[in-house]
Design an enzyme around this catalytic site. Sequence first.
Site, PDB file in Angstrom:
ATOM      1  CB  SER A 102       6.174  -5.531   0.988  1.00 20.08           C
ATOM      2  OG  SER A 102       5.163  -5.259   0.285  1.00 20.08           O
ATOM      3  CG  ASN A 123       5.550   6.835  -3.324  1.00 17.51           C
ATOM      4  OD1 ASN A 123       4.789   7.887  -3.373  1.00 17.51           O
ATOM      5  ND2 ASN A 123       5.414   5.960  -4.409  1.00 17.51           N
ATOM      6  CD1 TRP A 124       4.678   9.724   2.505  1.00 11.04           C
ATOM      7  CD2 TRP A 124       3.862  11.777   2.832  1.00 11.04           C
ATOM      8  NE1 TRP A 124       5.286  10.329   3.845  1.00 11.04           N
ATOM      9  CE2 TRP A 124       4.838  11.653   3.851  1.00 11.04           C
ATOM     10  CE3 TRP A 124       3.059  13.010   2.872  1.00 11.04           C
ATOM     11  CZ2 TRP A 124       5.051  12.582   4.692  1.00 11.04           C
ATOM     12  CZ3 TRP A 124       3.416  14.135   3.730  1.00 11.04           C
ATOM     13  CH2 TRP A 124       4.387  13.909   4.768  1.00 11.04           C
ATOM     14  CE  LYS A 125       3.044   3.559  -3.243  1.00 10.62           C
ATOM     15  NZ  LYS A 125       2.864   2.171  -3.670  1.00 10.62           N
ATOM     16  CG  HIS A 148       5.718   4.371  -8.326  1.00  2.00           C
ATOM     17  ND1 HIS A 148       4.733   3.337  -8.406  1.00  2.00           N
ATOM     18  CD2 HIS A 148       6.332   4.014  -7.163  1.00  2.00           C
ATOM     19  CE1 HIS A 148       4.702   2.746  -7.299  1.00  2.00           C
ATOM     20  NE2 HIS A 148       5.721   3.186  -6.494  1.00  2.00           N
ATOM     21  N   GLY A 173       3.771   2.090   2.052  1.00  3.58           N
ATOM     22  CA  GLY A 173       2.714   1.917   3.142  1.00  3.58           C
ATOM     23  C   GLY A 173       3.500   2.342   4.569  1.00  3.58           C
TER      24      GLY A 173
HETATM   25  P1  13P Z   1       5.081  -0.626  -0.493  1.00  6.64           P
HETATM   26  O1  13P Z   1       6.096  -0.245   0.352  1.00  6.64           O
HETATM   27  O2  13P Z   1       3.670  -0.124   0.180  1.00  6.64           O
HETATM   28  O3  13P Z   1       5.031  -1.793  -0.871  1.00  6.64           O
HETATM   29  O4  13P Z   1       5.143   0.598  -1.647  1.00  6.64           O
HETATM   30  C1  13P Z   1       6.459   0.691  -2.349  1.00  6.64           C
HETATM   31  C2  13P Z   1       6.349   1.517  -3.286  1.00  6.64           C
HETATM   32  O5  13P Z   1       5.696   1.420  -4.271  1.00  6.64           O
HETATM   33  C3  13P Z   1       7.104   2.907  -3.044  1.00  6.64           C
HETATM   34  O6  13P Z   1       7.221   3.591  -4.294  1.00  6.64           O
END
Ligand code: 13P
Length: 248
Positions: free
Chosen positions: A211, A9-11, A94, A233
Site C-alpha cells: 500500500s 509490480n503490475w501483477k 512474492h 496498485g
Molecule cells: P500494493 O502496493 O498494491 O499494496 O502491492 C504491494 C505489492 O504486493 C508489490 O509487490
Amino acid sequence: MRRSLVVGNWKMNGTLASAELLAKGIIAGLASSDADIAVCVPYIYLPSVSKIVKDTALALGSQNVADKSSGAYTGEISATMLKEFNCQYALVGHSERRSYYGDTNESVAARFCQAQEQNITPVLCVGETLEQREQDQTFQVINEQLDAVIDLAGIAAFKTAVIAYEPVWAIGTGKTASDEQAQEVHHYIRQYIAAKDQSIADKIQILYGGSAKPDNAKGLFAMPDIDGGLIGGASLDAESFLKIFQSI
Ligand code: 13P
C-alpha cells in the site's frame, strides 16, 4: 551511499494495449535521476514492453522465475527465457506466490539462484502475515525466509540481490505499515545480513512494499534503512508511479 530503487509490480492486470501505454507513459515522465526504476510486467507482455523500454532508464523485470533451468516443467518460464527479453530483475517469493501457488522457502531459494545464474537480479520478497505479527513471529518468519536463500545461495549471493519487505497485511489493503514499523523490520533485516557480512549489509537495497502510495512514499523513503519501494496498485497509473519515484 546506497542507490535507491523503485519497482512496479503490475501483477495480473491490464491488456497488451494498456501495458504498452503504461510503459510509454512512465518513460515520457521520467526525468534524470540518481535512483533506478523498473517494472515487473506479466510474462506475456515482456516481449513488447522490452522493445518499448530499450535504451531508456526504465528497467524490466518479471514477477517470478522457474526454479529449474529447463526441461519438462509445463507452464514455467526459465531465467534464460527472461534474459532473452532483457529482464534485469525477477521477483521471487512474492507473498501471493507463496500463499496462492505454493512457492515454498526452498523453491524461492532455487528461483533466486536460477535468476542469478543468468545475471538477473532477484528481488527476494519477505514478510509476515497479520496473524504472525500479532503472535510476535515477524522476525522469526523473516529469518526463515532469508535463511532458506542464504543456505542455498550463500551470503555472497546477496551482493547482487535486492530484498523487498512486504508485510502481507499491508498488501493491497490500503493499510500501509507506519514509517517506524517498516523501518524497524528493515533495520532488523540489515542487521541480520550484517551479522554474516557487514559490507553486503551496508550495500544491499531493501525495498518496502504494501500500500505504498504517492502520499505516504516520502515518509517511508526517508527512513534510514528503506532504499525504495515495490509498488503494486499505485504502479498501474503512470502519474502515481512517477510521483512515488520522485519521492525518493
Ligand atoms: P500494493 O502496493 O498494491 O499494496 O502491492 C504491494 C505489492 O504486493 C508489490 O509487490
